[in-house]
Write an enzyme that holds these catalytic residues in place. Structure first.
Site, short mmCIF file in Angstrom:
data_model
loop_
_atom_site.label_atom_id
_atom_site.label_comp_id
_atom_site.label_asym_id
_atom_site.label_seq_id
_atom_site.Cartn_x
_atom_site.Cartn_y
_atom_site.Cartn_z
N LYS A 65 0.84 -1.20 0.00
CA LYS A 65 0.00 0.00 0.00
C LYS A 65 0.88 1.24 0.00
CE LYS A 65 -0.38 0.04 5.06
NZ LYS A 65 -1.29 0.09 6.22
N TYR A 296 14.71 31.33 3.19
CA TYR A 296 13.60 32.04 3.80
C TYR A 296 13.80 32.21 5.32
CZ TYR A 296 11.04 31.09 -0.52
OH TYR A 296 10.64 31.03 -1.84
#
Length: 405
Positions: A65, A296
């Site tokens: 999965k 940033y």
């Protein structure tokens, strides 16, 4: 000269963008700023190692999965089936359909709950096998399948202590009897899921095991292995490595397939090899002066003149932003610190110790190079999370590259 008007260049671009995977010798390809390497040999090795601790009657279900925990579900499924896995498990119907479209014919269990008619019809069409958690869900399946001539194999989920999906274990008898009476359904297995199998303290796991045993006994399930129709499965990776009494007819192995241990105390149980490496390229190298802020928010300010490398991978690719200023990578067999805030598509490194580093050189974010190794467990420990989350985070814009080494 390469230009879009150039036919050969246009073909090269188109073919590169259409490739599902890129061969390991194509690192010079125009699209490869960053990629994920998948070692098929290590994957097959892990399957063989896991099968070596199982009895002859116990099957191995590979949990693929979440795109095989970020490793690429279709290729992983093909590799583990060739190496000896017997079943596959996914979470959703589309995940199962993807494997069928890839030509995979092995039995596929859907671990998640499904109850809408269109889901049930898709399950029947693609010959998937659903988990049934409640009598109401079983009834919807039976009614939706009323026009089908063949009974659908279903897997009954009991809740023995996970408090997630499943019928309470105390109601196992009524649940089993209810499903047995419904037309169009055939019970293929009964299973449960462990909540604390990775803990050194086995108290809760043993309690869940006892509950599962009591539920199975109350249902009068025959214990003679494959001579009966209903199979039993209970163990995840941790339980598979912990105790053979938890193996039953099948084990559901996820994390261990990919070369990781669910907990440190399980490392000695079997030898596993990590399957994934994450790599990227340096896209620019520059010199910055003391006092210069990086990225940033200026979370990093250079204390001295330094060499800075920009690398073409960021949090949109799956590198957690919270690792900013906390992680190291491997470049030229050296551990190199990352500096400044990790941005959406790029991150920066302090490469002052490699003054001749050039644009285009390869950076190993996860994996092994020389004497150093950085694993998903290292990132998880730094962030206070689990390796499962790290592995599942790498996005599809990073091509999966099959390698053998």
């Amino acid at each position: 000269m390469l230009s879009w008007e150039n036919a050969s260049f246009k073909t090269l671009v188109t073919e590169s963008l259409n490739q599902d995977s890129i061969e390991s010798d194509a690192y010079g390809g125009i699209c490869q700023r960053a990629w994920v390497e998948i070692n098929d040999q290590a994957l097959a090795y892990n399957v063989r190692q896991l099968k070596s601790i199982l009895s002859a009657k116990t099957k191995l279900m590979g949990v693929v999965k979440a795109d095989a925990y970020g490793h690429g579900a279709c290729q992983v499924s093909q590799t583990i089936l060739e190496a000896g896995a017997d079943w596959l498990a996914v979470a959703t119907v589309p995940e199962g359909i993807e494997l069928r479209l890839a030509g995979i014919e092995a039995p596929i269990l859907i671990l998640g709950a499904t109850d809408r008619p269109e889901q049930i019809q898709a399950i029947a069409h693609w010959q998937l096998q659903p988990t049934i958690c409640t009598p109401q869900q079983a009834l919807v399946f039976s009614e939706t399948l009323s026009h089908y001539t063949k009974a659908m194999p279903v897997h009954l989920m009991l809740d023995t202590g996970m408090s997630r999906l499943g019928m309470p274990w105390q109601e196992a008898v009524k649940f089993v009897q209810f499903v047995q009476r419904l037309p169009n359904l055939k019970i293929a297995s009964i299973y449960s899921h462990l909540a604390t199998a990775d803990s050194p303290d086995q108290t809760v796991m043993r309690k869940q095991h006892q509950r599962f045993e009591e539920a199975i006994d109350s249902c009068c399930i025959d214990r003679e292995g494959f001579s009966r129709d209903v199979q039993l499965h209970f163990a995840n990776s941790a339980a598979t490595l912990t105790d053979s009494a938890l193996h039953y007819d099948m084990v559901r192995v996820g994390l261990a397939l990919y070369g990781f241990y669910p907990a440190p105390h399980l490392h000695q149980k079997v030898n596993l090899k990590p399957v994934m490496q994450v790599k990227a390229r340096v896209t620019q190298v520059k010199t910055i002066e003391a006092g210069t802020g990086v990225s940033y928010g200026y979370q990093f300010i250079a204390k001295k003149r330094m060499r800075l490398a920009v690398v073409g991978i960021g949090y949109a690719d799956g590198v957690p932003r919270n690792l900013s200023n906390k992680m190291k990578v491997i470049v030229r067999d050296k551990l190199i610190p990352q500096v400044g805030a990790i941005t959406m598509d790029q991150l920066m490194l302090d490469v002052s110790d490699i003054p001749d580093l050039e644009t285009g050189e390869v950076v190993t974010l996860l994996g092994e190079q020389g004497k150093y190794q950085i694993s998903a467990e290292d990132w998880a420990n730094t962030l206070g999370t689990i390796s499962w989350e790290i592995l599942c985070s790498f996005k599809h814009r990073l091509p999966r590259v099959a390698v053998e080494k």
